[in-house]
Design a protein around this motif. Structure first.
Motif, PDB file in Angstrom:
ATOM      1  N   ARG A 143     -69.321 -20.441 -16.757  1.00 24.61           N
ATOM      2  CA  ARG A 143     -68.175 -19.272 -16.752  1.00 24.61           C
ATOM      3  C   ARG A 143     -68.903 -17.888 -16.840  1.00 24.61           C
ATOM      4  NH1 ARG A 143     -64.664 -23.182 -20.043  1.00 24.61           N
ATOM      5  NH2 ARG A 143     -63.147 -23.848 -18.589  1.00 24.61           N
ATOM      6  N   THR A 188     -63.427 -27.707 -12.189  1.00 23.23           N
ATOM      7  CA  THR A 188     -62.720 -26.656 -13.030  1.00 23.23           C
ATOM      8  C   THR A 188     -63.181 -25.339 -12.550  1.00 23.23           C
ATOM      9  OG1 THR A 188     -63.078 -28.346 -14.790  1.00 23.23           O
ATOM     10  CG2 THR A 188     -62.617 -26.167 -15.533  1.00 23.23           C
ATOM     11  N   GLU A 226     -61.157 -24.031  -9.639  1.00 21.58           N
ATOM     12  CA  GLU A 226     -59.947 -23.709 -10.026  1.00 21.58           C
ATOM     13  C   GLU A 226     -59.815 -22.373 -10.753  1.00 21.58           C
ATOM     14  OE1 GLU A 226     -58.398 -28.265  -9.924  1.00 21.58           O
ATOM     15  OE2 GLU A 226     -58.758 -27.343 -11.952  1.00 21.58           O
ATOM     16  N   GLU A 227     -60.890 -21.998 -11.566  1.00 21.15           N
ATOM     17  CA  GLU A 227     -60.719 -21.035 -12.419  1.00 21.15           C
ATOM     18  C   GLU A 227     -61.044 -19.527 -11.407  1.00 21.15           C
ATOM     19  OE1 GLU A 227     -62.738 -21.368 -16.176  1.00 21.15           O
ATOM     20  OE2 GLU A 227     -61.467 -23.041 -16.355  1.00 21.15           O
TER      21      GLU A 227
END
Ligand code: FDA
Length: 310
Positions: free
Chosen positions: A119, A151, A154-155
């Protein structure tokens, strides 16, 4: 089958501690055929050289299977600094990362550290209009890597993060289908790890057939496809496939490894295709170099000749 035996022999020998010690002390000059250097400035210089021929770069700081939180975080910090340096040199950072190198499998504050660090990398890549590709490693990591890829898409969205599928794994066709709802940006490779026949196809002909099938399926689905191979017959077939199916050049690119088939890289770029070379750099070059030797008997001869020359 012979390819499989050759690969197994090389990777087994490479895992021997004495061989590793010999190669680490005397092999660096040989490894430089495939590795741009030890510093971020080396990889940035390599990208600038390639850009003169219309070829882009994929930046890869070497390192994998890290076993401490501190090392994983330090590794992520180095990649963040690399992105800053690339951006300062006018290069939109397109980075590839092995999640095992940034903490996948370690839990910190209830979160997988690989995901947390990914991230951080993605936040910076997005800020610079860059891209982060999650390399695919050996088969026990596929489930977790695909789940983390989901994940992250999607973010952050599918335009900034991609991952890799390996055509030698029996499971990959199903994985490709399962990812379909994400409109994934996928790099299709044959696969570079030593895998048991229970999970990976032992015959090269099957791996090649599976490769074509995966690339065609991802292209037909309308998803961005990174055709990562040096196999000219596959490259020629993909060129024909996109022509006959009206698939625009903006929906795919060819990706090759730094130091491998530079002639082909230049030729594809001169033909107007998007081409990117995957450029590793850093001190932790041994595992990467071993996989490149395992891909081609000629490379083992190159190493032997180099070592004998002293
Ligand atoms: P193949 O092995 O059939 O080789 C075709 C021809 O290419 C050979 O005959 C030879 O001429 C040339 N060639 C191939 N490898 C060579 C080498 N090392 N040196 C010299 N010539 C060579 N794998 C993985 O498991 N996870 C990953 O994330 C990635 N990422 C990745 C990114 C990019 C951009 C590339 C190009 C490849 C990878 N790979 C990878 C590696 C991949 O799985 C595979 O091992 C290599 O690409 C070699 O397979 P080819 O598709 O080139 O075909």
């Amino acid at each position: 089958m012979i390819d499989q035996i050759y690969r197994k022999t090389v990777l087994t020998v490479a895992g021997n501690k004495s061989v590793e010690a010999l190669m680490r002390s005397r092999g660096w000059s040989l490894a430089q055929r495939f590795v741009a250097g030890e510093q971020a400035s080396d990889v940035i210089g390599a990208v600038q050289e390639l850009q003169k021929d219309g070829i882009g770069g994929i930046l890869d700081l070497l390192g994998e299977f890290v076993d401490s939180v501190e090392t994983a975080n330090a590794f992520a910090e180095q990649i963040l600094a690399l992105m800053d340096q690339a951006a300062a040199a006018g290069i939109k950072p397109y980075v590839s990362v092995k999640l095992s190198g940034i903490g996948q499998g370690m839990t910190v504050d209830g979160q997988d550290l690989g995901l947390t660090n990914a991230r951080r990398l993605l936040t910076k890549a997005a800020q610079y209009g860059g891209f982060l590709a999650l390399d695919m490693e050996d088969h026990p990591r596929v489930d977790v890597t695909l789940a983390q890829f989901r994940t992250l898409v999607e973010e952050f969205g599918h335009a900034v993060v991609g991952t890799v599928l390996q055509s030698y794994l029996y499971r990959t066709e199903a994985d490709l289908q399962a990812l379909g709802d994400l409109r994934p940006n996928l790099r299709i490779v044959k696969g570079a790890y030593l895998e048991p026949p229970s999970v990976a196809m032992p015959d090269k002909a099957d791996v090649d057939a599976s490769y074509r099938k995966l690339v065609y399926a991802n292209l037909k689905a309308g998803h961005y496809t990174n055709v990562a191979t040096h196999d000219e017959s596959i490259i020629d077939d993909v060129k024909m496939f996109v022509l006959s199916h009206g698939i625009p050049r903006s929906q795919f690119e060819f990706q090759l490894l730094y130091g491998v088939r530079r002639d082909l890289q230049k030729k594809l770029a001169a033909e107007g295709y998007t081409v990117r070379a995957y450029i590793p750099y850093g001190r932790d070059w041994y595992a990467y170099f071993s996989r490149r030797i395992a891909e081609r008997p000629g490379n083992a001869l190159f190493v032997l000749r180099g070592l004998l020359k002293g």
